[in-house]
Design a protein around this motif. Structure first.
Motif, PDB file in Angstrom:
ATOM      1  N   ALA A  21      29.637  64.352  -9.322  1.00 56.32           N
ATOM      2  CA  ALA A  21      30.189  65.567  -9.916  1.00 56.32           C
ATOM      3  C   ALA A  21      31.049  65.333 -11.150  1.00 56.32           C
ATOM      4  CB  ALA A  21      31.007  66.299  -8.860  1.00 56.32           C
ATOM      5  N   ILE A  22      30.987  64.137 -11.730  1.00 51.81           N
ATOM      6  CA  ILE A  22      31.809  63.859 -12.902  1.00 51.81           C
ATOM      7  C   ILE A  22      30.919  63.497 -14.086  1.00 51.81           C
ATOM      8  CG2 ILE A  22      33.643  62.427 -13.870  1.00 51.81           C
ATOM      9  CD1 ILE A  22      34.610  61.970 -10.972  1.00 51.81           C
ATOM     10  N   GLU A  23      31.140  64.183 -15.193  1.00 52.63           N
ATOM     11  CA  GLU A  23      30.443  63.889 -16.440  1.00 52.63           C
ATOM     12  C   GLU A  23      31.419  63.204 -17.378  1.00 52.63           C
ATOM     13  OE1 GLU A  23      29.343  67.710 -17.982  1.00 52.63           O
ATOM     14  OE2 GLU A  23      27.501  67.777 -16.803  1.00 52.63           O
ATOM     15  N   VAL A  24      30.921  62.247 -18.139  1.00 51.08           N
ATOM     16  CA  VAL A  24      31.773  61.596 -19.130  1.00 51.08           C
ATOM     17  C   VAL A  24      31.155  61.831 -20.505  1.00 51.08           C
ATOM     18  CG1 VAL A  24      32.816  59.436 -19.898  1.00 51.08           C
ATOM     19  CG2 VAL A  24      32.475  59.840 -17.462  1.00 51.08           C
ATOM     20  N   ARG A  25      31.830  62.613 -21.269  1.00 48.17           N
ATOM     21  CA  ARG A  25      31.435  62.906 -22.647  1.00 48.17           C
ATOM     22  C   ARG A  25      32.689  62.792 -23.494  1.00 48.17           C
ATOM     23  NH1 ARG A  25      27.580  68.155 -21.750  1.00 48.17           N
ATOM     24  NH2 ARG A  25      25.988  67.056 -20.567  1.00 48.17           N
TER      25      ARG A  25
END
Length: 53
Positions: A21-25
């Motif tokens: 559930a974690i996006e890294v942008r």
């Protein structure tokens, strides 16, 4: 889950999120799938993760 200004976008939290559930942008951010379990917190090397009370 919310990240503060300390987040460096390393992705450690995303690597250990069992929900994916974690996006890294640039910086990490939780998706709608986040259940705020806090499992990612110990893996953040810069203490950037906050879980709303």
């Amino acid at each position: 889950m919310k990240t503060n200004d300390n987040c460096v976008g390393c992705g450690q939290c995303a690597s250990f999120c069992k929900m994916g559930a974690i996006e890294v942008r640039g910086k990490a951010r939780a998706t709608d799938a986040c259940v705020e379990c806090g499992m990612c917190i110990p893996y953040c090397p810069v203490k950037a993760i906050e879980v709303p009370a």
